[in-house]
Design a protein around this motif. Structure first.
Motif, mmCIF file in Angstrom:
data_model
loop_
_atom_site.group_PDB
_atom_site.id
_atom_site.type_symbol
_atom_site.label_atom_id
_atom_site.label_comp_id
_atom_site.label_asym_id
_atom_site.label_seq_id
_atom_site.Cartn_x
_atom_site.Cartn_y
_atom_site.Cartn_z
ATOM 1 N N MET A 24 42.855 16.856 3.048
ATOM 2 C CA MET A 24 41.318 16.276 3.624
ATOM 3 C C MET A 24 41.020 16.914 4.975
ATOM 4 O O MET A 24 40.160 17.548 5.187
ATOM 5 C CB MET A 24 41.067 14.961 3.669
ATOM 6 C CG MET A 24 40.715 14.363 2.242
ATOM 7 S SD MET A 24 39.072 14.752 1.860
ATOM 8 C CE MET A 24 38.048 14.073 3.116
ATOM 9 N N GLU A 25 42.097 16.814 5.905
ATOM 10 C CA GLU A 25 41.878 17.404 7.196
ATOM 11 C C GLU A 25 41.841 18.942 7.160
ATOM 12 O O GLU A 25 40.611 19.348 7.834
ATOM 13 C CB GLU A 25 43.119 16.989 7.985
ATOM 14 C CG GLU A 25 43.265 15.466 8.312
ATOM 15 C CD GLU A 25 44.524 15.329 9.093
ATOM 16 O OE1 GLU A 25 44.490 14.107 9.616
ATOM 17 O OE2 GLU A 25 45.273 16.021 9.269
ATOM 18 N N SER A 26 42.423 19.641 6.446
ATOM 19 C CA SER A 26 42.463 20.990 6.364
ATOM 20 C C SER A 26 41.155 21.496 5.637
ATOM 21 O O SER A 26 40.539 22.347 6.070
ATOM 22 C CB SER A 26 43.644 21.454 5.520
ATOM 23 O OG SER A 26 44.749 21.048 6.229
ATOM 24 N N MET A 58 37.172 23.212 14.269
ATOM 25 C CA MET A 58 37.076 21.826 14.698
ATOM 26 C C MET A 58 38.186 21.108 13.770
ATOM 27 O O MET A 58 38.494 21.723 12.858
ATOM 28 C CB MET A 58 35.626 21.107 13.905
ATOM 29 C CG MET A 58 34.447 21.422 14.570
ATOM 30 S SD MET A 58 33.039 20.321 13.973
ATOM 31 C CE MET A 58 33.437 18.675 14.657
ATOM 32 N N ARG A 59 38.790 20.313 14.421
ATOM 33 C CA ARG A 59 39.915 19.318 14.051
ATOM 34 C C ARG A 59 39.334 18.064 13.498
ATOM 35 O O ARG A 59 38.541 17.484 14.175
ATOM 36 C CB ARG A 59 40.712 19.261 15.111
ATOM 37 C CG ARG A 59 41.774 20.339 15.603
ATOM 38 C CD ARG A 59 42.804 19.981 16.836
ATOM 39 N NE ARG A 59 42.006 19.684 17.978
ATOM 40 C CZ ARG A 59 42.809 19.226 18.973
ATOM 41 N NH1 ARG A 59 44.110 18.643 18.798
ATOM 42 N NH2 ARG A 59 41.932 19.033 20.061
ATOM 43 N N PHE A 104 38.159 11.168 12.190
ATOM 44 C CA PHE A 104 37.774 11.604 13.487
ATOM 45 C C PHE A 104 37.551 13.124 13.681
ATOM 46 O O PHE A 104 38.037 13.479 12.932
ATOM 47 C CB PHE A 104 38.509 11.120 14.649
ATOM 48 C CG PHE A 104 38.435 9.488 14.537
ATOM 49 C CD1 PHE A 104 37.689 8.681 15.564
ATOM 50 C CD2 PHE A 104 39.245 8.725 13.735
ATOM 51 C CE1 PHE A 104 37.954 7.391 15.682
ATOM 52 C CE2 PHE A 104 39.540 7.363 14.081
ATOM 53 C CZ PHE A 104 38.634 6.689 14.726
ATOM 54 N N ALA A 105 36.800 13.436 14.442
ATOM 55 C CA ALA A 105 36.674 15.098 14.669
ATOM 56 C C ALA A 105 36.419 15.399 16.185
ATOM 57 O O ALA A 105 36.055 14.540 16.992
ATOM 58 C CB ALA A 105 35.121 15.397 13.859
ATOM 59 N N SER A 106 36.964 16.609 16.303
ATOM 60 C CA SER A 106 36.866 16.980 17.850
ATOM 61 C C SER A 106 36.643 18.468 17.819
ATOM 62 O O SER A 106 37.392 19.327 16.959
ATOM 63 C CB SER A 106 37.948 16.423 18.545
ATOM 64 O OG SER A 106 38.036 17.356 19.822
ATOM 65 N N ASP A 107 35.865 19.173 18.571
ATOM 66 C CA ASP A 107 35.729 20.565 18.706
ATOM 67 C C ASP A 107 36.086 20.933 20.304
ATOM 68 O O ASP A 107 35.905 22.033 20.647
ATOM 69 C CB ASP A 107 34.446 20.983 18.494
ATOM 70 C CG ASP A 107 33.198 20.365 19.522
ATOM 71 O OD1 ASP A 107 33.738 19.360 20.266
ATOM 72 O OD2 ASP A 107 32.002 20.512 19.360
#
Length: 406
Positions: A24-26, A58-59, A104-107
């Protein structure tokens, strides 16, 4: 002066289940690199909503929700405000939830990982795994054990009533649901063991290899449930409408079994419609397992040759596809009557099947005397009560129904 162009949005079915944290993250990161960023609260019924933006790295991180992430959970499925604020300070924004996880997301490349200790992650996932195991047992009960308990094991009677397509579809969905729950519990168990060994999660897992198959499985699963609901609604509507039901007075054909007027030679039947629209009716149905099924509810009195009787008669007649099915239906009816009338149930003496000229015969009390007969691929259940003394003996009326069975 030109205004802002209309924001483009797309919806995508994830190529992996929610519990496959790494995939899912990937996948979410790959969507962002293509210019599609997951919207706030962007998951609804398992479908992701994405907004078009400039392609960027984005992570995404999935964190186990300690109390569940559904809309009926605490905080409406959102993280605690304190946890959300702490994540924001670290450069991460809460975006959405799916299954038992917060997303959660972070750029910001310099933003530290939310959680780098595999042991702590294992503890959090253990709770999700416990929920998955509880869900597995709940699924087993509600889709398998509860229906059998509710139907008192009358599987073939149910199959004949609802039809073979809905029966097979129900069994298939039951097994599929159990398989999905078992797969989820097993996958989470594997993740927990890896984390306990100190191995970190793989944030760049290859999700493409199984994407088409998993999307196809998800679509097929949802489509089959939609089909099941349509078939069930149609069956429910037919039960309410009763298109094959006729007033007994209006039916001029012959029945393949005896009725009350046959219990007395040259008997003349007088109707007693004490429940108009219910009593003195006959219904016809047909399914693949039972090409001919007839239900009769007759109430009234019979006079003939110095004899008389009054009361009510209900008959369930099935011309089954195979003799073994007819016998199974008879035994299931007896078990069902026993379960529903436990306080009144008692076996009754009746002539043997050989004496009656049938393949199977049984009689018992289920509030009133009841008999089940099988001859070849035909099954008959007779529920007969009498309101006038002297009553016709069981041995006499059961012989009439055995002789009239065809």
């Amino acid at each position: 002066m030109r205004g802002n162009p209309k924001i483009r949005r797309i919806h995508r079915l994830p190529p992996c289940p929610a519990y496959d944290v790494e995939a899912m993250e990937s996948w979410l990161s790959a969507m962002a690199e293509q210019g599609w960023v997951l919207e706030q609260d962007g998951f609804f019924f398992g479908v992701g909503a994405f907004q078009q933006q400039a392609p960027r790295r984005m992570r995404y991180r999935l964190e186990a929700a300690p109390r569940g992430a559904g809309m009926w959970s605490e905080n409406g499925g959102h993280p605690d405000p304190e946890a959300e604020e702490l994540s924001r300070q670290m450069g991460w924004k809460y975006v959405a939830s799916r299954g038992d996880f917060y997303i959660f997301a972070s750029d910001q490349p310099e933003a530290p990982e939310l959680n780098t200790d595999p042991a702590v992650q294992a503890i959090a996932l253990k709770k999700v795994r416990s929920n998955a195991r509880a869900s597995l047992f709940s699924t087993l009960f509600w889709v398998a054990l509860w229906p059998l308990l509710r139907l008192h094991g009358a599987f073939w009677l149910t199959a004949v009533h609802i039809g073979l397509p809905l029966t097979l579809l129900s069994l298939g969905l039951m097994l599929w649901s159990l398989g999905r729950s078992l797969t989820k519990a097993a996958h989470l168990g594997k993740l927990v063991r890896r984390l306990r060994q100190g191995l970190p999660l793989e944030h760049k897992k290859d999700w493409r290899a199984r994407a088409a198959r998993r999307r196809g499985e998800s679509f097929a699963y949802c489509a089959l449930w939609a089909l099941w609901l349509c078939l069930f609604a149609r069956l429910w509507a037919l039960d309410l409408e009763e298109p094959g039901k006729l007033a007994l007075r209006d039916y001029a054909g012959d029945l393949p079994f005896a009725s009350m007027e046959d219990l007395i030679p040259n008997g003349q039947f007088t109707y007693d419609d004490f429940m108009e629209g219910k009593t003195n009716t006959v219904s016809f149905r047909s399914t693949w397992l039972a090409p001919q099924a007839i239900s009769l509810w007759q109430t009234g009195s019979v006079q003939g040759e110095g004899q008389s009787l009054s009361g009510g008669l209900t008959v369930e007649y099935y011309r089954a596809r195979w003799p073994w099915l007819a016998r199974r239906l008879a035994k299931e009816y007896q078990r069902l009557d026993k379960a529903r009338n436990r306080d009144y149930y008692a076996d009754l003496d009746c002539p043997s099947a050989q004496e009656l000229g049938v393949d199977y015969a049984a009689a018992y009390t289920a509030v009133f005397p009841t008999a089940t007969l099988v001859k070849g691929n035909v099954m008959l259940r007779v529920y007969f009560y009498q309101t006038k003394d002297p009553a016709l003996p069981l041995s006499q009326w059961i012989a009439v129904f055995a002789d009239g069975l065809r």
